[in-house]
Design a protein around this motif. Sequence first.
Motif, PDB file in Angstrom:
ATOM      1  N   GLN A 131      -0.405   6.864  10.016  1.00  0.00           N
ATOM      2  CA  GLN A 131      -1.044   6.160  10.991  1.00  0.00           C
ATOM      3  C   GLN A 131      -1.872   4.893  10.403  1.00  0.00           C
ATOM      4  O   GLN A 131      -2.441   4.081  10.882  1.00  0.00           O
ATOM      5  N   LEU A 132      -1.528   4.982   9.119  1.00  0.00           N
ATOM      6  CA  LEU A 132      -2.408   3.800   8.337  1.00  0.00           C
ATOM      7  C   LEU A 132      -1.444   2.969   7.548  1.00  0.00           C
ATOM      8  O   LEU A 132      -0.789   3.642   6.732  1.00  0.00           O
ATOM      9  N   GLN A 133      -1.791   1.679   7.739  1.00  0.00           N
ATOM     10  CA  GLN A 133      -1.151   0.666   6.672  1.00  0.00           C
ATOM     11  C   GLN A 133      -1.963  -0.283   5.810  1.00  0.00           C
ATOM     12  O   GLN A 133      -3.087  -0.728   6.655  1.00  0.00           O
ATOM     13  N   VAL A 134      -1.287  -0.900   5.028  1.00  0.00           N
ATOM     14  CA  VAL A 134      -2.262  -2.124   4.245  1.00  0.00           C
ATOM     15  C   VAL A 134      -1.102  -3.218   4.363  1.00  0.00           C
ATOM     16  O   VAL A 134      -0.174  -2.907   4.027  1.00  0.00           O
ATOM     17  N   TYR A 135      -1.638  -4.317   4.651  1.00  0.00           N
ATOM     18  CA  TYR A 135      -0.739  -5.383   4.651  1.00  0.00           C
ATOM     19  C   TYR A 135      -1.296  -6.684   3.986  1.00  0.00           C
ATOM     20  O   TYR A 135      -2.644  -7.045   4.109  1.00  0.00           O
ATOM     21  N   ALA A 136      -0.614  -7.709   3.727  1.00  0.00           N
ATOM     22  CA  ALA A 136      -0.851  -8.979   3.472  1.00  0.00           C
ATOM     23  C   ALA A 136       0.259 -10.111   4.076  1.00  0.00           C
ATOM     24  O   ALA A 136       1.411  -9.982   3.841  1.00  0.00           O
ATOM     25  N   ALA A 137      -0.338 -10.626   4.969  1.00  0.00           N
ATOM     26  CA  ALA A 137       0.982 -11.546   5.740  1.00  0.00           C
ATOM     27  C   ALA A 137       0.606 -13.063   5.683  1.00  0.00           C
ATOM     28  O   ALA A 137      -0.412 -13.551   6.102  1.00  0.00           O
ATOM     29  N   PRO A 138       1.915 -13.716   5.045  1.00  0.00           N
ATOM     30  CA  PRO A 138       1.504 -15.305   5.213  1.00  0.00           C
ATOM     31  C   PRO A 138       1.949 -15.665   6.860  1.00  0.00           C
ATOM     32  O   PRO A 138       2.514 -15.036   7.367  1.00  0.00           O
TER      33      PRO A 138
END
Length: 121
Positions: A71-78
Amino acid sequence: MYSVLGIGIYLNDDSFKYGLEAGIGARLVQKPRFTLATELVHRTHFDKDFNYDETNRSSLRVVPAINLGRQLQVYAAPSLTYTEAIHPEPGTKGVTWRSWGTDRTRNTLHGGGTVGLTYIF
């Protein structure tokens, strides 16, 4: 597909202080440790007294994420963002554009990004 709902605070802008964001997203790749999605979102701005500011932003994002658990995500989105002019240039007729980069007096297209943590219900 999924829905997007976000709230935020601008730390370095006097024209608006808060943002409310809504949109839709779609997962393109879903692996046990990695997810790739795309999102189309629209942000509405409010000033420090929560009064509506007529400036709006619409963004297309590519969102690679690392799954930290079920249930947990880390993201970096251009992202690629269209922004309406905050303070239109006086004396101009019609829409004035700047093709790249931010400019408070013109409608613009510009790049950006967001990072965050996602909790999946």
